[in-house]
Design a protein around this motif. Structure first.
Motif, PDB file in Angstrom:
ATOM      1  N   TRP A 160      -4.017  17.949 -28.124  1.00  0.00           N
ATOM      2  CA  TRP A 160      -2.730  17.309 -27.915  1.00  0.00           C
ATOM      3  C   TRP A 160      -2.687  16.681 -26.526  1.00  0.00           C
ATOM      4  O   TRP A 160      -3.401  17.109 -25.608  1.00  0.00           O
ATOM      5  CB  TRP A 160      -1.602  18.327 -28.038  1.00  0.00           C
ATOM      6  N   SER A 195      -0.571  17.069 -24.312  1.00  0.00           N
ATOM      7  CA  SER A 195      -0.112  18.048 -23.331  1.00  0.00           C
ATOM      8  C   SER A 195      -1.259  18.803 -22.670  1.00  0.00           C
ATOM      9  O   SER A 195      -1.063  19.500 -21.674  1.00  0.00           O
ATOM     10  CB  SER A 195       0.846  19.048 -23.987  1.00  0.00           C
ATOM     11  N   SER A 215      -7.635  16.330 -22.638  1.00  0.00           N
ATOM     12  CA  SER A 215      -7.071  15.279 -23.486  1.00  0.00           C
ATOM     13  C   SER A 215      -7.642  13.905 -23.151  1.00  0.00           C
ATOM     14  O   SER A 215      -8.101  13.649 -22.033  1.00  0.00           O
ATOM     15  CB  SER A 215      -5.546  15.240 -23.327  1.00  0.00           C
ATOM     16  N   SER A 235      -0.058  13.061 -30.510  1.00  0.00           N
ATOM     17  CA  SER A 235       1.018  13.041 -29.529  1.00  0.00           C
ATOM     18  C   SER A 235       0.701  12.153 -28.327  1.00  0.00           C
ATOM     19  O   SER A 235      -0.422  11.669 -28.161  1.00  0.00           O
ATOM     20  CB  SER A 235       1.306  14.467 -29.048  1.00  0.00           C
ATOM     21  N   LYS A 280       1.793  11.468 -23.876  1.00  0.00           N
ATOM     22  CA  LYS A 280       2.437  11.978 -22.659  1.00  0.00           C
ATOM     23  C   LYS A 280       2.056  11.101 -21.470  1.00  0.00           C
ATOM     24  O   LYS A 280       0.885  11.052 -21.067  1.00  0.00           O
ATOM     25  CB  LYS A 280       2.031  13.424 -22.377  1.00  0.00           C
ATOM     26  N   TYR A 302       2.135  10.737 -17.638  1.00  0.00           N
ATOM     27  CA  TYR A 302       2.208  11.809 -16.652  1.00  0.00           C
ATOM     28  C   TYR A 302       1.619  11.355 -15.324  1.00  0.00           C
ATOM     29  O   TYR A 302       0.644  10.602 -15.280  1.00  0.00           O
ATOM     30  CB  TYR A 302       1.428  13.022 -17.180  1.00  0.00           C
TER      31      TYR A 302
END
Length: 406
Positions: free
Chosen positions: A340, A342, A348, A380, A382, A384
């Protein structure tokens, strides 16, 4: 007698003489594999043909009948690489393994040879090297058009699940990022990519130029991570293809072969990335592809209508293309690293050094970015950064089938 028969069978296969009904494949192989000035046998198993630059497949396209090759962009396309690019040690890779075995002579370009088994292993020979069409609603939203009816949106053409960072505007003529390289597990008949898209046009017949890495057994015959490019003029319906499996892309580099494997692969603290840039030449209108500092070639502006001016959508992320997305049971094909988003650094897949270029010719971080995933329970996203001064990282990916994505 058995030994003789075995020799005959081996001889038939190795010399390209096929079973009855393979005439279509023979024609395809002859069309794709142009005569070589020099042939290089790579230790990774690929065969690279050094083809006369003026005899490459691109010139089979009717729109390029009288095309004059542009040897390099008319303006220097500088990339913006801030000093704080990576939170830890990550290496940007460019070299390709086949180059250990030789070099292509001046006036030629390296073309990865297409093999019989690669075409015959494809689920649909007539669609070899092409994506399935789908409706791109983000483009119609960007163009402020109403969405198409539910009947079209729920059709079986929607054989993709993407997770990406989205920039919407009206004058994008360039984009870039560093993408770390992974080797996701991919089911038979599926493929998985980490890439950049630049797009314009109506949602049901959009134009797109794309590049990054992909695992695609249906095109390359194995599960290795490979460098790829793609284009279409009509939403993948009948135009465009991977790399140079159809006429269109004009290859100019003698150092980089489209479709060649990318090594090494990221793992834990050992992170490796590729730098991808797509830029439209403001003078010629051609769309150039850069792999690191190497200019690979271009899609002639004459191939496009909407992209002839600019892109209005840029996406950075990944995609899983399968007939078993949006279904139960869902495909187990992974996106990115299979983790994922996260999971962040070391776990990732990511894009960083994310930039766009508009007609100001400035390369800059895009405004008003949005994250999107077709199936949040399967793959997913993200966006960041470690702190407000740090370079942003866009993480993406996932395992596919899981308790939340049955």
């Amino acid at each position: 007698m058995k030994i003789f028969l075995g020799f005959v069978i081996w001889s038939v296969l190795s010399n390209g003489i096929h079973v009855e009904g393979s005439a279509e494949i023979d024609v395809m192989l002859k069309r794709l594999n142009k005569p070589a000035v020099k042939t290089i046998y790579s230790e990774d198993g690929d065969i690279i043909d050094c083809v006369d630059i003026y005899k490459q497949l691109a010139f089979d396209h009717p729109a390029l009948k009288n095309h004059t090759i542009q040897e390099k962009p008319s303006v220097k396309l500088n990339s913006d690489q801030p000093g704080s690019l990576k939170p830890n040690s990550s290496k940007t890779i460019i070299p390709q393994i086949w180059r250990k075995a030789g070099k292509c002579p001046e006036g030629t370009v390296p073309i990865r040879r297409v093999r019989l088994e690669e075409i015959t292993s494809a689920s649909n020979v007539s669609q070899f090297g092409r994506k399935a069409p789908y409706y791109n609603r983000h483009l119609d939203i960007a163009r402020q058009k109403s969405l198409l009816g539910d009947a079209f949106k729920s059709s079986n053409l929607q054989e993709k699940s993407e997770a990406f960072l989205l920039a919407v505007g009206y004058n994008y003529i360039g984009s870039q990022s560093h993408i770390n390289v992974w080797n996701p597990k991919v089911e038979s008949g599926d493929f998985s990519s980490g890439q950049i898209w630049m797009q314009n046009g109506p949602g049901d017949a959009f134009e797109s130029v794309e590049a990054g890495w992909v695992v695609n057994r249906g095109v390359f015959g194995d599960s290795r991570t490979r460098f790829f490019a793609y284009w279409t003029k009509d939403g993948y319906k009948s135009t465009g293809c991977f790399n140079i499996l159809c006429a269109g892309f004009v290859h100019t580099s003698k150092k980089i072969a489209l479709g060649a494997p990318i090594e090494p692969i990221s793992s834990g603290d050992n992170q490796y990335d590729i730098a991808i840039s797509l830029f439209k030449d403001p003078n010629s209108g051609n769309w150039w592809l850069h792999f690191g500092d190497e200019i690979v070639g271009y899609w002639p502006g004459s191939l496009f209508s909407y992209l002839g001016h600019s892109a209005i959508v840029v996406k950075w992320g990944g995609g899983v293309y399968s007939s078993n997305v949006r279904k139960s049971p869902h495909t187990t094909t992974q996106m990115g690293s299979g983790y994922w988003a996260s999971g962040l650094w070391t776990n990732s897949a990511f894009h960083t050094n994310i930039r766009i270029q508009d007609y100001s010719l400035q390369i800059k971080y895009p405004d008003n970015l949005a994250e999107y995933a077709d199936e949040y329970n399967c793959y997913s996203t993200k966006l960041y950064r470690d702190n407000y001064k740090a370079e942003p990282f866009f993480y993406f990916g996932g395992p596919g089938k899981n308790p939340g994505c049955p």
